[in-house]
Design a protein around this motif. Structure first.
Motif, mmCIF file in Angstrom:
data_model
loop_
_atom_site.group_PDB
_atom_site.id
_atom_site.type_symbol
_atom_site.label_atom_id
_atom_site.label_comp_id
_atom_site.label_asym_id
_atom_site.label_seq_id
_atom_site.Cartn_x
_atom_site.Cartn_y
_atom_site.Cartn_z
ATOM 1 N N GLY A 64 -4.764 22.845 25.221
ATOM 2 C CA GLY A 64 -6.045 22.226 24.899
ATOM 3 C C GLY A 64 -5.913 20.923 24.144
ATOM 4 O O GLY A 64 -6.656 19.961 24.410
ATOM 5 N N LEU A 65 -4.967 20.854 23.217
ATOM 6 C CA LEU A 65 -4.765 19.608 22.470
ATOM 7 C C LEU A 65 -4.349 18.478 23.398
ATOM 8 O O LEU A 65 -4.808 17.343 23.262
ATOM 9 N N GLY A 66 -3.473 18.784 24.347
ATOM 10 C CA GLY A 66 -3.054 17.773 25.319
ATOM 11 C C GLY A 66 -4.208 17.303 26.181
ATOM 12 O O GLY A 66 -4.325 16.114 26.506
ATOM 13 N N MET A 67 -5.084 18.235 26.518
ATOM 14 C CA MET A 67 -6.244 17.901 27.342
ATOM 15 C C MET A 67 -7.178 16.932 26.613
ATOM 16 O O MET A 67 -7.610 15.915 27.174
ATOM 17 N N TYR A 68 -7.476 17.232 25.363
ATOM 18 C CA TYR A 68 -8.391 16.382 24.601
ATOM 19 C C TYR A 68 -7.731 15.050 24.222
ATOM 20 O O TYR A 68 -8.407 14.016 24.194
ATOM 21 N N ALA A 69 -6.436 15.075 23.933
ATOM 22 C CA ALA A 69 -5.742 13.824 23.617
ATOM 23 C C ALA A 69 -5.792 12.874 24.809
ATOM 24 O O ALA A 69 -6.030 11.667 24.662
ATOM 25 N N ALA A 115 0.646 17.265 21.276
ATOM 26 C CA ALA A 115 0.928 18.699 21.206
ATOM 27 C C ALA A 115 2.258 18.959 20.497
ATOM 28 O O ALA A 115 2.369 19.882 19.677
ATOM 29 N N ALA A 116 3.282 18.154 20.803
ATOM 30 C CA ALA A 116 4.586 18.331 20.167
ATOM 31 C C ALA A 116 4.515 18.051 18.667
ATOM 32 O O ALA A 116 5.114 18.775 17.855
ATOM 33 N N ILE A 117 3.784 17.009 18.279
ATOM 34 C CA ILE A 117 3.627 16.693 16.856
ATOM 35 C C ILE A 117 2.919 17.833 16.132
ATOM 36 O O ILE A 117 3.301 18.225 15.016
ATOM 37 N N PHE A 118 1.887 18.387 16.757
ATOM 38 C CA PHE A 118 1.180 19.516 16.148
ATOM 39 C C PHE A 118 2.127 20.693 15.942
ATOM 40 O O PHE A 118 2.102 21.359 14.895
ATOM 41 N N ALA A 119 2.981 20.956 16.928
ATOM 42 C CA ALA A 119 3.953 22.053 16.804
ATOM 43 C C ALA A 119 4.945 21.783 15.678
ATOM 44 O O ALA A 119 5.322 22.698 14.936
ATOM 45 N N LEU A 120 5.373 20.538 15.538
ATOM 46 C CA LEU A 120 6.308 20.189 14.468
ATOM 47 C C LEU A 120 5.660 20.335 13.087
ATOM 48 O O LEU A 120 6.341 20.684 12.114
ATOM 49 N N MET A 236 3.435 21.798 27.649
ATOM 50 C CA MET A 236 2.099 22.375 27.712
ATOM 51 C C MET A 236 1.037 21.304 27.514
ATOM 52 O O MET A 236 -0.016 21.328 28.162
ATOM 53 N N GLY A 237 1.279 20.363 26.608
ATOM 54 C CA GLY A 237 0.328 19.282 26.378
ATOM 55 C C GLY A 237 0.151 18.410 27.605
ATOM 56 O O GLY A 237 -0.980 18.037 27.966
ATOM 57 N N MET A 238 1.243 18.081 28.269
ATOM 58 C CA MET A 238 1.141 17.283 29.489
ATOM 59 C C MET A 238 0.448 18.069 30.596
ATOM 60 O O MET A 238 -0.351 17.510 31.367
ATOM 61 N N GLY A 239 0.734 19.377 30.668
ATOM 62 C CA GLY A 239 0.046 20.205 31.651
ATOM 63 C C GLY A 239 -1.450 20.238 31.417
ATOM 64 O O GLY A 239 -2.249 20.166 32.358
ATOM 65 N N GLY A 240 -1.858 20.318 30.147
ATOM 66 C CA GLY A 240 -3.274 20.289 29.817
ATOM 67 C C GLY A 240 -3.915 18.965 30.197
ATOM 68 O O GLY A 240 -5.055 18.929 30.683
ATOM 69 N N ALA A 241 -3.192 17.863 29.978
ATOM 70 C CA ALA A 241 -3.721 16.542 30.329
ATOM 71 C C ALA A 241 -3.982 16.432 31.831
ATOM 72 O O ALA A 241 -5.025 15.915 32.258
#
Length: 351
Positions: A64-69, A115-120, A236-241
C-alpha cells in the motif's frame, strides 16, 4: 538432470510461458498478470517467513505504501495532489505521453524506495518481537497504517484516489502491466536466489534455526533481519505501484492495504508450495491463484470455503508444503544427498 540444470529449465519454461500466455489467452492477460504479482508476493514473504523464520502478517503495508507513493509522484509532477484529491475525480488532468511515462517510471521507483525506507525505520522495533508476537504486531501495524491513510485528506482519505489514465489503447495498457509484473516477479526471485547463495542466506537461516546461538556466534541478527525485511519491502512497494496503475483507482482498505485478501494470500501461497524453499513459493502461488480464479468463477459464494479447505488440508497433511514433501521423498532429484547413518537420516545439500 542436475539441480542447476533443473533450475535453468524451470526459468526457461516460465519465461517462455510468460511470453506465450498473453498471445494464446488474450482474454486472461489481466488474470495472468495478477499471478505474476502473486508470485512476487509469495517469494518476498518467504524471505522473512520461510528463510528467516519471522512470519509476518503485515507485508501488505509495503504494498500500500508503494501504491500511494507512486500516486503522489505521478500526479504531483503535473498537478497539485491536494487539489486533485479534494475534487474527488471532478478535475480532469491531461497528461502528455512524456509526462505519463516519466511519472510511471519515477512512481514505481519511489514506491519501492519509500516502502524500503519504512521497513528500515520500523524494522528494528518490530523485529525485536518474536514468534506470534511479531505476526500479530505486523498485522496490527498494517491495520493502523490503513486507518491512518483512510483519514489523510491529502491522498483522498477513504474516498480514494483515481490514477492517471494510460495514454495508449486499452489492450496495450494491459500488456504493459503484464510485462512489468512479470519482470518484477522474475527480478524478485533472482534476487532471492542470489541472496540465499551468499553468506547473507546462511545468516538468516541461522536466525531461523536458533537466533540466540546465531547472536552468540557473532552474527548481527538485527541488521540481517531488518535488511531482509527491507529487500522484501522494496519489491512489494514496486508491485503496489504497478498494481495501483493497473487497477486505476486506489482505495485504502480494499485496494492498497487488503489484509484479508492479499495479506493472507501471500502467507497461504508460501505454505502451500513449501516455505523456506527457493521454488516452493512460486509453485504455491501458481496453484493457489489458479484455484482461486477457478473457484471465483464456478463456485461463487463458496470460494472462501474452498480456499479455506485447501489451507486446512495443507496445514494438517502437508505442513512442509508440496515442494518440501517432494524433497523429503526424492531428495536426489533436488540436488540433495542423504546420509543414512546409524544415528538416523540426514539430508545435506550436494556440492
Amino acid at each position: 538432470m542436475s539441480a542447476a540444470r533443473l533450475d535453468m529449465s524451470v526459468y526457461a519454461a516460465l519465461i517462455v510461458a510468460g511470453l506465450v500466455a498473453p498471445v494464446l489467452f488474450p482474454n486472461y492477460a489481466s488474470q495472468i498478470a495478477v499471478m505474476w504479482l502473486m508470485i512476487m508476493m509469495a517469494v518476498t514473504w518467504d524471505m522473512t517467513g520461510g528463510q528467516m523464520g519471522y512470519n509476518s502478517l503485515g507485508n501488505v503495508i509495503f504494498f500500500g505504501l508503494g501504491m500511494y507513493a507512486a500516486a503522489i509522484v505521478q500526479i504531483g509532477l503535473v498537478f497539485d495532489v491536494a487539489e486533485y484529491t479534494a475534487a474527488f475525480g471532478a478535475i480532469v488532468v491531461e497528461f502528455t505521453d512524456a509526462q505519463y511515462y516519466t511519472g510511471l517510471a519515477l512512481g514505481i521507483v519511489a514506491g519501492g524506495v519509500v516502502a524500503a525506507i519504512f521497513a528500515l525505520v520500523v524494522g528494528p522495533f518490530m523485529l525485536g518481537l518474536r514468534g506470534p508476537y511479531f505476526a500479530i504486531g505486523t498485522l496490527g501495524l498494517a491495520v493502523a497504517v490503513a486507518e491512518l491513510v483512510s483519514g489523510w485528506g491529502y491522498v483522498g482519505g477513504g474516498g480514494g484516489i483515481s490514477m492517471p489514465v494510460y495514454p495508449g489503447a486499452a489492450g496495450e495498457g494491459t500488456m504493459v502491466w503484464y510485462a512489468l509484473l512479470g519482470v518484477l516477479a522474475l527480478a524478485a526471485h533472482l534476487t532471492a536466489r542470489w541472496l540465499y547463495s551468499t553468506q547473507f542466506g546462511l545468516a538468516i537461516n541461522a536466525i531461523r534455526d536458533d537466533e540466540d546461538k546465531a547472536e552468540a556466534m557473532g552474527i548481527h541478527t538485527t541488521r540481517y533481519k531488518v535488511l531482509t525485511w527491507a529487500v522484501a519491502a522494496f519489491f512489494m512497494g514496486m508491485g503496489g505501484a504497478v498494481f495501483g496503475n493497473m487497477s486505476g483507482f486506489i482505495e485504502p482498505l480494499e485496494v492498497a492495504f487488503p489484509t484479508t485478501t492479499f495479506g493472507i494470500f501471500m502467507v497461504a501461497m508460501a505454505l502451500v508450495g513449501g516455505k523456506g524453499t527457493l521454488w516452493g513459493p512460486v509453485l504455491g502461488a501458481i496453484l493457489f491463484h489458479v484455484v482461486k480464479e477457478w473457484t471465483w468463477t464456478y463456485l461463487l459464494g463458496w470460494q472462501w470455503v474452498a480456499l479455506g479447505a485447501i489451507i486446512i488440508v495443507n496445514i494438517v497433511y502437508f505442513q512442509q508444503g508440496i515442494l518440501g514433501w517432494a524433497q523429503d521423498r526424492w531428495p536426489e532429484a533436488f540436488g540433495l544427498t542423504v546420509d543414512r547413518g546409524t544415528g538416523g537420516t540426514q539430508v545435506e545439500a550436494a556440492e
